[in-house]
Design an enzyme around this catalytic site. Sequence first.
Site, PDB file in Angstrom:
ATOM      1  CE  LYS A 573      -1.718  -2.237   3.424  1.00 15.87           C
ATOM      2  NZ  LYS A 573      -1.507  -3.832   3.072  1.00 15.87           N
ATOM      3  CB  ALA A 605      -6.782 -10.179   0.929  1.00 16.49           C
ATOM      4  CG  ASP A 672      -3.107  -2.402   6.861  1.00 15.31           C
ATOM      5  OD1 ASP A 672      -2.508  -2.171   5.922  1.00 15.31           O
ATOM      6  OD2 ASP A 672      -4.375  -3.257   7.074  1.00 15.31           O
ATOM      7  CE  LYS A 676      -5.546  -3.327   3.972  1.00 18.25           C
ATOM      8  NZ  LYS A 676      -5.875  -4.641   4.911  1.00 18.25           N
TER       9      LYS A 676
END
Length: 811
Positions: A573, A605, A672, A676
């Site tokens: 990412k 994913a 994280d 995203k």
Amino acid sequence: MLRILKFGGSSLYDVNRIRNAVAIVNKQRKEAEVAVVVSALGGVTDELISLMGKVMRDDEGWKERFELFRKRHISTLEALEPEHAVEQVSNVHKLLDQLLTELSALSGQNGMTTQLSDNIVSFGERLSSNIFAAALIETGTRSSAFESQKLVRTNNRFGDADVDTITTIRQIRAALHPVNGTVPVITGFIGSTSNNEITTLGRSGSDYTASLVGEALNAGEVQIWTDVNGVLTADPDIVPTAVTISQLHYSEIAEMAHFGAKVLHPRTVLPLQAQNIPIHIKNTLKPDAKGTVITRDYQETPGRLRSVSVKKNIMAIALRSKGLDRIHELSFRALRALDRHGISVLFNTAASSDYGITVVVRVSDAVAGQSALKEEFAVEYETGLIDQPNVLGNVSMVTVIGEKLERDLGISGAVLSVLGENGIAPLAMAKGLANRHLSLLLPEKKTETAVRLLNDHFCIHPHRIRLFVAGMGAIGGKLLEQLHELKDPKVDFSIIGACNTDKMTWHPSGIAADKVSKRVREGQPTDLSFIVEHLIKEYPYRTVFVDATGDADVARKYPQLLKYGIHVVTPSKRANSFEQEFFDRLMEFTVNKRTHYLYETTVGAGLPVIQTIKDLKRSGDRILSISGVVSGTMTYLFAKLEEGIPFDEVVRSAKQSGISEPDPRDDLSGEDVVRKFMILARTAGFRVERDEIEVEDLISDHLKNLSPEEFFRRLHEENGFWKQKVKEARERDEVLRYTGYLEEGRIKIGIQSVSVKSPLGTLTDTNNQISIRTERYNENPLIIQGPGAGKEVTAAGVLADIQKVSRRLLK
């Protein structure tokens, strides 16, 4: 059956290689009669030329150089311990003494003629034949050395003589037929005139000698032993991905040689083709390799074309009339004038024979060529009907060769298209109606890139996609397993390189997926700059860089890779969550799909989240909001906490199973999820920067800046806090979820307590749930749900992206 074995200088470079060649001869003698043709020992011809130059310049150092030359041959002979080869040993000493006399006689001469040069250069082969015969004799094989100036009759065109084949065949048969168990060792490269003046046969003339011997003795096969595995699709010094061509037709090899391929002497093929004697090109260093067989039979090529040849050290001369005035027979007169002056034209093209012509000649002929043309068109120059010749240097001639060009079927256009897509425009081109070749005149600085592109696209596996895999961790390792298990007849994935943080490995022909990890461990230190530069230089076509590292420095290299045509697939990412301007640059490279950048697995994913958003936008829909759980790690964390498992144990388990990021703090900090949602927002068309996002951090301040080891050691300190948080939610008949919300470019990330029976509350394991509300999906948002973490599903998603790229490239 008789076999002719020709050994080049690289096969005879030193004692060990000579012994290796002798072993090859003796092995084949068990199956057939054998005759041998030899070149000079490796490097000897160049040394003789250098010695002549020193003598002509009255450089006293030539005598010292000659003694080194003598010592090399004597020491090579002595190392073979030729106790039984008395005649051959005596011949070597006599030849060296004679060579010294001949060199001494050059001193004081006005100039070096090609006749004198041929005489001196011939000593290399004459010495070599006696040394090789001596080596055979010491193994118990009967052998004699033969000097081919007594066998091969030529004209007096010294330096590149033409052979009188009728006389030559008669003399070879008289001297060598039948062989009767003795191995004749014949000097290649040299012949003589009817006046017994020694001549040479030009570049690779020893191949031609072997061909003549094969024709005269009606051999069953002629073998050319060199230091490569047969004929390659391109020069391996330029194209590391060049592969061996298993079978060729006589006409194909002749064209390849004519247009600059480092294969056979162009005249080698003709005598053997007439009698259908196969030619087998093999590698002395790898005698069991199959090599290349040349016969009358055509074999379907694995690619669309056979090979790419390049001819350097050339110049282009363009001649044209002024204005619209035609000059009768301009092209014919130009070619005739050059021929009259002994200048070979390598390439010529003319749109109209009376208005202009472009010819290509060797650099050494350029000045004489201009003079010849000025002389021929002297009147036209004086009257102003014709321009002065336009001479262009720093050019090369690249030729693609293959029987399919005879029928064309659009291949010529495809060649130009591939070059054009990579910014390479030919200066001139030529192809006849029924020719098996297309020649292009290119700027020298673009030549090597062009040769690599054409080889990769047209000459090797037509469905080959090259991969470089960066990162051997959970996802990278699992991807290699999946590539090993993959059976896809429509594409050939070739892993040409891989690396981890410490080591890297390369192989131009590809590494088996199940061998990559071992090769990396045994490789060289990782050098990121080298990796990028090497990919750009050596693999600019149909190559996918797979980044499974999560490293910011690697992600910063994407623009450089994409700019030069290297496609990128990544689950990382990093790149998409740098500054907005960086993301914009990445997207610019994918305009018109010339370069592909796929990042489906950065969110969800293996779930089709990114592609869904792109499809919605492409169809004209507008994204209003995106919300939900996008961290499988967080779903896993809270699900395990609800089972009563301590916080530190859950985090350790997530890391060990590959569910979390390499550093779990990237998940626990919310970073994280932030990345995203930045990717989702930007893909949806919103512009967003990191400092505009509200995020709730799960890590206490005192744990944030610790080393990974210290972080895990002290993580148990958080157990009590999270046990209490889960208990409080349970008392409300709720569960904790870490969610994100995007609306009109604004993003908020944090913990949300939701009903146990709600869609988010029912999530288990590593499942994600993403809700996409658009103008069309407004009252009932589009829901995507499934596993959002784990090395298996993420690696599978990466593989799916690689396959998408391959389908786009091979369509």
